[in-house]
Design a protein around this motif. Structure first.
Motif, PDB file in Angstrom:
ATOM      1  N   ALA A   1      -7.175  -0.774   3.789  1.00 23.34           N
ATOM      2  CA  ALA A   1      -6.021  -0.995   2.915  1.00 23.34           C
ATOM      3  C   ALA A   1      -6.328  -2.036   1.839  1.00 23.34           C
ATOM      4  O   ALA A   1      -5.941  -1.885   0.682  1.00 23.34           O
ATOM      5  CB  ALA A   1      -4.816  -1.429   3.743  1.00 23.34           C
TER       6      ALA A   1
ATOM      7  N   THR B   1       7.296   8.468  -1.837  1.00 25.37           N
ATOM      8  CA  THR B   1       5.892   8.428  -2.263  1.00 25.37           C
ATOM      9  C   THR B   1       5.544   9.634  -3.139  1.00 25.37           C
ATOM     10  O   THR B   1       4.781   9.513  -4.094  1.00 25.37           O
ATOM     11  CB  THR B   1       4.943   8.376  -1.049  1.00 25.37           C
TER      12      THR B   1
ATOM     13  N   SER C   1      -1.665   9.497   1.664  1.00 33.88           N
ATOM     14  CA  SER C   1      -0.838   8.528   0.939  1.00 33.88           C
ATOM     15  C   SER C   1       0.579   9.024   0.637  1.00 33.88           C
ATOM     16  O   SER C   1       1.491   8.225   0.477  1.00 33.88           O
ATOM     17  CB  SER C   1      -1.516   8.125  -0.378  1.00 33.88           C
TER      18      SER C   1
ATOM     19  N   MET D   1      -8.128  -0.497  -0.944  1.00 29.34           N
ATOM     20  CA  MET D   1      -7.319   0.401  -1.760  1.00 29.34           C
ATOM     21  C   MET D   1      -6.354  -0.358  -2.681  1.00 29.34           C
ATOM     22  O   MET D   1      -5.997   0.141  -3.739  1.00 29.34           O
ATOM     23  CB  MET D   1      -6.535   1.359  -0.864  1.00 29.34           C
TER      24      MET D   1
ATOM     25  N   LEU E   1      -6.976  12.592  -0.180  1.00 35.35           N
ATOM     26  CA  LEU E   1      -6.323  11.283  -0.241  1.00 35.35           C
ATOM     27  C   LEU E   1      -4.805  11.422  -0.311  1.00 35.35           C
ATOM     28  O   LEU E   1      -4.067  10.617   0.267  1.00 35.35           O
ATOM     29  CB  LEU E   1      -6.833  10.502  -1.450  1.00 35.35           C
TER      30      LEU E   1
ATOM     31  N   GLY F   1      -0.549   3.191  -2.935  1.00 33.90           N
ATOM     32  CA  GLY F   1      -1.295   4.379  -2.512  1.00 33.90           C
ATOM     33  C   GLY F   1      -0.776   5.644  -3.169  1.00 33.90           C
ATOM     34  O   GLY F   1      -1.549   6.513  -3.594  1.00 33.90           O
TER      35      GLY F   1
ATOM     36  N   PHE G   1       0.822  -1.209   0.000  1.00 30.47           N
ATOM     37  CA  PHE G   1       0.000   0.000   0.000  1.00 30.47           C
ATOM     38  C   PHE G   1       0.857   1.260   0.000  1.00 30.47           C
ATOM     39  O   PHE G   1       0.454   2.290  -0.548  1.00 30.47           O
ATOM     40  CB  PHE G   1      -0.931  -0.010   1.217  1.00 30.47           C
ATOM     41  N   TYR G   2       2.039   1.185   0.583  1.00 32.78           N
ATOM     42  CA  TYR G   2       2.970   2.324   0.579  1.00 32.78           C
ATOM     43  C   TYR G   2       3.254   2.765  -0.861  1.00 32.78           C
ATOM     44  O   TYR G   2       3.226   3.961  -1.171  1.00 32.78           O
ATOM     45  CB  TYR G   2       4.272   1.904   1.277  1.00 32.78           C
TER      46      TYR G   2
END
Length: 391
Positions: free
Chosen positions: A263, A352, A346, A266, A342, A127, A123-124
């Motif tokens: 999670a 990221t 994230s 997502m 969002l 996202g 998810f890191y």
């Protein structure tokens, strides 16, 4: 007397072609409601030209006005456009089924193997890439729906700001935006508006089923039906409602389990609201997952097909066109605001931020690049980078 242009044009596609498209979108469409709405516009309006711009805008406006998950309602409405209730039903099932099966499989592995440790790493990366995907979708919707219209831009910016500040979507503002543009662009000869009031009040007529002392599955059905019937907007909007009921009120899950459930939604394709199936699975196994998903999506299905004939019959009147333009501008503004909300969750560090930026640049440069390829790459980056930073 009904004008000829109000009659639907002969479709240039079969129902099964649309069902197969929705099945594929449900299986491969990442990014939540913003991105999914953008994919439908790109594929069905621009590329294949199965759906007209006017029908798409009507569907988006109805999805914003009615409670329930936006992307699922838009898909159901597009199924209704040429194939009525049968099309709406089959399209709705096709859109939700792939992600439901994936989420149930993840729920099974979560229960069997005690949590999903790798999920944080995936998810890191995913996202952050999803932020880039939905930012591009929001940009395309803005250009197409708002254009250079100053009034629509004012509504768009106001709704974007409200969404960022409140971190929620305020349903009455969509209605107010539609009425404002209607009164300014195509003012009614009288202000009788009974039909509009009836349409606005329809969602409120659903009874709030509280305090039922019954089996666990009935409790799940009642709670998730309320979630589907009374929460407006995207998957983002339903999360606080679910947390209040699932963790605080009923204490079915703890905080960590609930965060894992969000999670899961997502990192899987399809509607974000499918997290209800994962939650239902953790509470009561496969029956719980089925009941939670059915109870959540049934109200949104009904709130789409019941008003749809009126949208189709009266949708070409100048007053309705103006109303839909106002609601659409508000909806796209709220979607743009949701991108920022969002992103704050994230995009947490330099890697990221770079992932989100690279995603935007790739989608801008390579128009035919498939989003699942980006998501898979981002997941791999997450698995590599996250342990190094948080090991």
């Amino acid at each position: 007397m009904e004008h000829p242009q109000t009659l639907p044009a002969a479709p240039g596609y079969t129902l099964w072609q649309l069902v197969l498209y929705m099945l594929r979108l449900g299986a491969l469409g990442f990014g939540g409601p913003v991105a999914l709405a953008g994919y439908m516009h790109r594929d069905l309006v621009d590329t294949r030209q199965w759906i007209t711009e006017a029908d798409y805008k009507e569907g988006l406006a109805l999805a914003q006005l009615a409670p329930g998950p936006l992307a699922a309602q838009l898909a159901i409405y597009l199924g209704y456009v040429h194939y009525r209730v049968r099309g709406a039903t089959l399209v709705g099932i096709a859109f939700v089924l792939p992600s439901f099966l994936m989420v149930v499989a993840l729920g099974w592995s979560y229960v069997r193997f005690g949590g999903i440790g790798w999920m944080q790493a995936v998810f890191y990366g995913v996202g952050a890439a999803v932020i880039g995907i939905i930012a591009m979708s929001a940009h395309k919707l803005t250009v197409k729906s708002v254009g250079r219209d100053k009034l629509l831009w004012a509504i768009y910016l106001l709704l974007a700001a409200v969404t960022v500040v409140t971190e929620s979507e305020i349903a009455w503002l969509f209605l107010a935006a539609g009425i404002l543009v209607w009164f300014l662009r195509a003012p009614p000869k009288w202000l009788g508006g009974a039909g509009m009031h009836a349409a606005a009040a329809a969602p409120l007529s659903v009874p709030a089923l509280n305090g039922m002392d019954a089996s666990l599955l009935v409790q799940i059905a009642v709670f998730f039906a309320k979630a589907g019937a009374f929460v407006f907007g995207s998957g983002l909007a339903i999360v606080p409602f679910l947390y209040g009921g699932v963790v605080t009120e009923h204490q079915w899950l703890n905080d960590k389990q609930f965060v894992d459930a969000v999670a899961v939604a997502m990192i899987t394709p399809g509607p974000v609201v499918i997290t209800v199936a994962f939650i239902g699975y953790l509470i009561a196994g496969l029956p719980g997952a089925c009941v939670a998903a059915l109870a959540t999506f049934l109200p949104c299905y009904l709130f789409t097909i019941i008003p749809a004939p009126y949208f189709k019959k009266y949708g070409r009147l100048p007053g309705i066109i103006a109303f839909v333009d106002g609601v659409t501008a508000a909806a796209v503004g709220a979607i743009a605001g949701a991108v920022i909300v969002l992103a704050k969750r994230s995009i947490t560090d330099l890697p990221t931020a770079l992932l989100a930026l690279v995603t935007v640049l790739l989608l801008w440069r390579f128009k035919k690049l498939q989003e699942p390829v980006i998501v898979a790459g981002a997941a791999a980056v997450g698995l590599l980078v996250y342990p190094l930073l948080h090991g």
